[in-house]
Motif scaffolding. Structure first.
Motif, short mmCIF file in Angstrom:
data_model
loop_
_atom_site.label_atom_id
_atom_site.label_comp_id
_atom_site.label_asym_id
_atom_site.label_seq_id
_atom_site.Cartn_x
_atom_site.Cartn_y
_atom_site.Cartn_z
N VAL A 187 0.79 -1.22 -0.01
CA VAL A 187 0.02 -0.05 0.12
C VAL A 187 0.72 1.32 0.11
CG1 VAL A 187 -1.67 1.36 1.23
CG2 VAL A 187 -1.83 -1.19 1.16
N GLN A 188 0.74 2.29 -0.78
CA GLN A 188 1.44 3.24 -1.00
C GLN A 188 0.51 4.46 -0.42
OE1 GLN A 188 3.28 3.27 -5.19
NE2 GLN A 188 2.27 1.58 -5.21
N LEU A 189 1.32 5.26 0.35
CA LEU A 189 0.71 6.40 1.10
C LEU A 189 0.79 7.57 0.00
CD1 LEU A 189 -0.85 7.71 3.54
CD2 LEU A 189 1.80 8.21 4.38
N ILE A 190 -0.39 8.19 -0.26
CA ILE A 190 -0.17 9.52 -1.23
C ILE A 190 -0.04 10.68 -0.32
CG2 ILE A 190 -1.59 10.89 -2.54
CD1 ILE A 190 -0.44 8.01 -3.67
N THR A 191 1.00 11.41 -0.44
CA THR A 191 1.48 12.58 0.43
C THR A 191 1.19 13.91 -0.27
OG1 THR A 191 3.52 12.24 -0.14
CG2 THR A 191 2.98 11.20 1.87
N ALA A 192 0.89 13.77 -1.69
CA ALA A 192 0.67 15.16 -2.26
C ALA A 192 0.00 14.67 -3.66
CB ALA A 192 2.21 15.82 -2.70
N LYS A 193 -0.66 16.00 -4.17
CA LYS A 193 -1.50 15.75 -5.58
C LYS A 193 -0.71 15.35 -6.63
CE LYS A 193 -4.96 16.58 -8.44
NZ LYS A 193 -4.55 16.05 -9.53
N GLU A 194 0.72 15.75 -6.51
CA GLU A 194 1.61 15.28 -7.52
C GLU A 194 1.81 13.73 -7.54
OE1 GLU A 194 1.65 19.45 -6.93
OE2 GLU A 194 2.42 17.57 -5.23
N VAL A 195 2.15 13.29 -6.34
CA VAL A 195 2.35 11.81 -6.13
C VAL A 195 0.78 11.00 -6.78
CG1 VAL A 195 2.66 9.99 -4.50
CG2 VAL A 195 3.91 12.19 -4.32
N TRP A 196 -0.15 11.52 -6.32
CA TRP A 196 -1.55 10.76 -6.88
C TRP A 196 -1.38 10.95 -8.36
CZ3 TRP A 196 -5.88 8.62 -5.27
CH2 TRP A 196 -6.84 8.73 -6.28
N ASP A 197 -1.10 12.09 -9.07
CA ASP A 197 -0.89 12.21 -10.45
C ASP A 197 -0.01 11.11 -10.89
OD1 ASP A 197 -3.06 14.10 -10.49
OD2 ASP A 197 -1.54 15.81 -10.57
N GLU A 198 1.20 11.11 -10.29
CA GLU A 198 2.31 10.11 -10.86
C GLU A 198 1.63 8.53 -10.74
OE1 GLU A 198 5.84 10.79 -8.66
OE2 GLU A 198 5.80 12.88 -9.26
N LYS A 199 1.13 8.11 -9.58
CA LYS A 199 0.60 6.92 -9.49
C LYS A 199 -0.41 6.48 -10.35
CE LYS A 199 3.37 5.92 -6.59
NZ LYS A 199 4.46 4.90 -6.79
N LEU A 200 -1.28 7.44 -10.72
CA LEU A 200 -2.60 7.19 -11.82
C LEU A 200 -1.91 7.04 -13.06
CD1 LEU A 200 -4.74 7.48 -9.56
CD2 LEU A 200 -5.94 9.17 -10.91
N SER A 201 -0.90 7.60 -13.24
CA SER A 201 -0.36 7.67 -14.93
C SER A 201 0.27 6.34 -14.84
CB SER A 201 0.88 8.96 -15.06
OG SER A 201 -0.12 9.95 -15.16
N GLU A 202 0.85 5.98 -13.63
CA GLU A 202 2.05 4.64 -13.92
C GLU A 202 0.78 3.46 -13.81
OE1 GLU A 202 3.86 2.00 -10.36
OE2 GLU A 202 4.21 4.30 -10.25
N ALA A 203 -0.37 3.48 -13.23
CA ALA A 203 -1.43 2.68 -13.21
C ALA A 203 -2.09 2.48 -14.66
CB ALA A 203 -2.43 2.76 -12.02
N SER A 204 -2.18 3.56 -15.24
CA SER A 204 -2.82 3.48 -16.65
C SER A 204 -1.79 2.88 -17.61
CB SER A 204 -3.31 5.07 -16.98
OG SER A 204 -4.30 5.42 -16.12
N ARG A 205 -0.64 3.25 -17.44
CA ARG A 205 0.34 2.84 -18.40
C ARG A 205 0.76 1.25 -18.07
NH1 ARG A 205 3.57 6.78 -16.51
NH2 ARG A 205 4.63 5.62 -15.48
N ASN A 206 0.44 0.73 -16.85
CA ASN A 206 0.52 -0.67 -16.68
C ASN A 206 -0.61 -1.43 -16.77
OD1 ASN A 206 3.34 -0.29 -16.43
ND2 ASN A 206 3.15 0.09 -14.27
N GLY A 207 -1.76 -0.85 -16.93
CA GLY A 207 -3.03 -1.48 -17.06
C GLY A 207 -3.66 -2.03 -15.68
N LYS A 208 -3.23 -0.96 -14.49
CA LYS A 208 -3.71 -1.60 -13.27
C LYS A 208 -4.95 -0.85 -12.76
CE LYS A 208 0.52 -3.26 -11.15
NZ LYS A 208 1.08 -3.37 -10.05
N ILE A 209 -5.79 -1.73 -12.15
CA ILE A 209 -6.87 -1.14 -11.32
C ILE A 209 -6.11 -0.45 -10.00
CG2 ILE A 209 -9.00 -1.61 -10.07
CD1 ILE A 209 -9.45 -1.98 -13.10
N VAL A 210 -6.68 0.57 -9.81
CA VAL A 210 -6.27 1.34 -8.55
C VAL A 210 -7.35 1.39 -7.56
CG1 VAL A 210 -5.74 3.57 -7.69
CG2 VAL A 210 -4.97 3.20 -9.91
N VAL A 211 -6.96 1.04 -6.44
CA VAL A 211 -7.96 0.78 -5.25
C VAL A 211 -7.16 2.02 -4.14
CG1 VAL A 211 -8.91 -0.60 -3.49
CG2 VAL A 211 -8.18 -1.61 -5.81
N VAL A 212 -8.27 3.20 -3.99
CA VAL A 212 -7.69 3.98 -2.92
C VAL A 212 -8.73 4.00 -1.59
CG1 VAL A 212 -7.59 6.62 -2.61
CG2 VAL A 212 -7.55 5.38 -5.00
#
Length: 139
Positions: free
Chosen positions: A26-51
C-alpha cells in the motif's frame, strides 16, 4: 459496518493515534503530484487502482488497515493507495469524501466502484468481482 463522520478528539483535544496506512504493498499518497504520478503509472501498466481515503483518528480506518494491506498482497495486479484525509483535505474534498474510510476503485483514473465504511466482506467481494472481470476481459 463502521465509518467515521467527524473528527474525534481526546479529552485535551490533542490525542492522536498513529496508524501506518502504508503497510504491505500500500502506497501512502502525500501530495497531489504523487497521486497524479501513481494514476499515470497505473494507466500505463493497465492496473486497477484501489484508494482508501482514511484518517488516523478513525477507529474503523485503523481496524480495516491491516486487512487492506492483506488485500494489497492478495491482488498484486492492482495498485493500492491510501490518502489521509487530514493531510490532503482539499484533495479529499474534491473526491466528495463524507465519511472514512471510503474506498474508490479506478480504471484509467475513472471510478468503477465505491464503498463507504469498513465492511471487510463487501470490500473483498468488490475486489474479487473486479479481478474476475479483468481476467475475463483478457481471455
Amino acid at each position: 459496518m463502521g465509518n467515521c463522520l467527524d473528527r474525534l478528539h481526546g479529552q485535551n483535544g490533542s490525542e492522536s493515534h498513529s496508524v501506518n496506512f502504508g503497510r504491505g504493498d500500500v502506497q501512502l499518497i502525500t501530495a497531489k503530484e504523487v497521486w497524479d504520478e501513481k494514476l499515470s503509472e497505473a494507466s500505463r501498466n493497465g492496473k486497477i487502482v484501489v484508494v482508501n481515503f482514511s484518517a488516523s483518528w478513525c477507529g474503523p480506518c485503523r481496524m480495516i488497515a491491516p486487512f487492506y494491506s492483506e488485500l494489497s498482497e492478495k491482488y498484486p495486479s492492482f495498485m493500492f493507495l491510501t490518502v489521509d484525509v487530514d493531510e490532503l483535505t482539499e484533495f479529499s474534498s474534491s473526491w466528495d469524501i463524507r465519511a472514512t474510510p471510503t474506498f474508490y476503485m479506478l480504471k484509467d483514473g475513472q471510478q468503477i466502484d465505491k464503498l463507504v465504511g469498513a465492511n471487510k466482506p463487501e470490500l473483498q467481494k468488490k475486489l474479487a468481482a473486479i479481478a474476475d472481470s479483468v481476467v475475463n476481459l483478457a481471455v
